[in-house]
Design a protein around this motif. Structure first.
Motif, PDB file in Angstrom:
ATOM      1  N   UNK A   1      -6.192   8.461  10.568  1.00  0.00           N
ATOM      2  CA  UNK A   1      -6.602   7.416   9.636  1.00  0.00           C
ATOM      3  C   UNK A   1      -5.414   6.539   9.241  1.00  0.00           C
ATOM      4  N   UNK A   2      -4.215   7.114   9.248  1.00  0.00           N
ATOM      5  CA  UNK A   2      -3.007   6.332   8.988  1.00  0.00           C
ATOM      6  C   UNK A   2      -2.775   5.342  10.118  1.00  0.00           C
ATOM      7  N   UNK A   3      -3.102   5.744  11.342  1.00  0.00           N
ATOM      8  CA  UNK A   3      -2.946   4.856  12.490  1.00  0.00           C
ATOM      9  C   UNK A   3      -3.891   3.659  12.415  1.00  0.00           C
ATOM     10  N   UNK A   4      -4.960   3.761  11.653  1.00  0.00           N
ATOM     11  CA  UNK A   4      -5.839   2.608  11.460  1.00  0.00           C
ATOM     12  C   UNK A   4      -5.151   1.512  10.649  1.00  0.00           C
ATOM     13  N   UNK A   5      -4.195   1.899   9.816  1.00  0.00           N
ATOM     14  CA  UNK A   5      -3.522   0.950   8.944  1.00  0.00           C
ATOM     15  C   UNK A   5      -2.159   0.519   9.467  1.00  0.00           C
ATOM     16  N   UNK A   6      -1.458   1.442  10.114  1.00  0.00           N
ATOM     17  CA  UNK A   6      -0.092   1.191  10.565  1.00  0.00           C
ATOM     18  C   UNK A   6      -0.003   1.496  12.057  1.00  0.00           C
ATOM     19  N   UNK A   7       0.695   0.651  12.795  1.00  0.00           N
ATOM     20  CA  UNK A   7       0.882   0.847  14.229  1.00  0.00           C
ATOM     21  C   UNK A   7       1.672   2.143  14.461  1.00  0.00           C
ATOM     22  N   UNK A   8       1.185   3.029  15.345  1.00  0.00           N
ATOM     23  CA  UNK A   8       1.880   4.306  15.577  1.00  0.00           C
ATOM     24  C   UNK A   8       3.323   4.139  16.051  1.00  0.00           C
TER      25      UNK A   8
ATOM     26  N   UNK B   1       0.851  -1.188   0.000  1.00  0.00           N
ATOM     27  CA  UNK B   1       0.000   0.000   0.000  1.00  0.00           C
ATOM     28  C   UNK B   1       0.886   1.236   0.000  1.00  0.00           C
ATOM     29  N   UNK B   2       0.331   2.317  -0.559  1.00  0.00           N
ATOM     30  CA  UNK B   2       1.018   3.606  -0.597  1.00  0.00           C
ATOM     31  C   UNK B   2       0.032   4.637  -0.073  1.00  0.00           C
ATOM     32  N   UNK B   3       0.331   5.234   1.081  1.00  0.00           N
ATOM     33  CA  UNK B   3      -0.587   6.163   1.739  1.00  0.00           C
ATOM     34  C   UNK B   3      -0.127   7.600   1.524  1.00  0.00           C
ATOM     35  N   UNK B   4      -1.065   8.450   1.118  1.00  0.00           N
ATOM     36  CA  UNK B   4      -0.799   9.876   0.967  1.00  0.00           C
ATOM     37  C   UNK B   4      -1.685  10.593   1.974  1.00  0.00           C
ATOM     38  N   UNK B   5      -1.053  11.248   2.946  1.00  0.00           N
ATOM     39  CA  UNK B   5      -1.775  11.953   3.999  1.00  0.00           C
ATOM     40  C   UNK B   5      -1.868  13.425   3.634  1.00  0.00           C
ATOM     41  N   UNK B   6      -3.031  14.020   3.822  1.00  0.00           N
ATOM     42  CA  UNK B   6      -3.318  15.411   3.476  1.00  0.00           C
ATOM     43  C   UNK B   6      -3.075  15.693   1.990  1.00  0.00           C
TER      44      UNK B   6
ATOM     45  N   UNK C   1      -2.872   2.694  -3.886  1.00  0.00           N
ATOM     46  CA  UNK C   1      -2.728   4.084  -3.453  1.00  0.00           C
ATOM     47  C   UNK C   1      -3.964   4.480  -2.656  1.00  0.00           C
ATOM     48  N   UNK C   2      -3.737   4.981  -1.438  1.00  0.00           N
ATOM     49  CA  UNK C   2      -4.827   5.387  -0.555  1.00  0.00           C
ATOM     50  C   UNK C   2      -4.606   6.837  -0.122  1.00  0.00           C
ATOM     51  N   UNK C   3      -5.644   7.644  -0.221  1.00  0.00           N
ATOM     52  CA  UNK C   3      -5.596   9.032   0.219  1.00  0.00           C
ATOM     53  C   UNK C   3      -6.237   9.112   1.603  1.00  0.00           C
ATOM     54  N   UNK C   4      -5.524   9.716   2.554  1.00  0.00           N
ATOM     55  CA  UNK C   4      -6.010   9.836   3.918  1.00  0.00           C
ATOM     56  C   UNK C   4      -6.064  11.309   4.300  1.00  0.00           C
ATOM     57  N   UNK C   5      -7.152  11.708   4.931  1.00  0.00           N
ATOM     58  CA  UNK C   5      -7.303  13.121   5.269  1.00  0.00           C
ATOM     59  C   UNK C   5      -6.640  13.493   6.587  1.00  0.00           C
ATOM     60  N   UNK C   6      -6.137  12.526   7.319  1.00  0.00           N
ATOM     61  CA  UNK C   6      -5.470  12.842   8.572  1.00  0.00           C
ATOM     62  C   UNK C   6      -4.609  11.690   9.062  1.00  0.00           C
TER      63      UNK C   6
END
Length: 92
Positions: free
Chosen positions: A55-62, A18-23, A47-52
């Motif tokens: 939401x990234x923490x839902x996919x990846x452990x902080x 997966x490739x996450x783009x935040x903001x 490719x996933x667009x995240x608004x914050x």
């Protein structure tokens, strides 16, 4: 040498989960859409667009992420403004 680079690119593309783009900005969304549609269609669904960041923490452990302080501050500013706007529109 170029054959090695091509094989590496293919291997990375295949192993990419997966490739996450935040903001994402509108420009980033448009460029990503063109790139994934016409050049690298194999990664389009990755490719996933995240608004914050939450939401990234839902996919990846902080604990696995090192997010700079200025990014966290920006995220708090943007998402706080968004929540204030939403709460004002709901109250009406």
């Amino acid at each position: 040498m170029s054959l090695t680079l091509v094989s590496r690119k293919r291997r990375y593309r295949r192993n990419l989960k997966a490739f996450y783009i935040v903001h994402p900005t509108l420009w980033a969304r448009i460029v990503t859409w063109f790139f994934t549609t016409f050049t690298a269609s194999s990664i389009k669904e990755k490719v996933h667009f995240l608004s914050g960041i939450q939401y990234l923490y839902d996919w990846i452990d902080p604990d696995q992420l090192e997010i700079p302080a200025f990014v966290l501050e920006y995220d708090m500013k943007v998402n706080t403004c968004l929540s204030i706007v939403l709460s004002n529109t709901v109250k009406r």
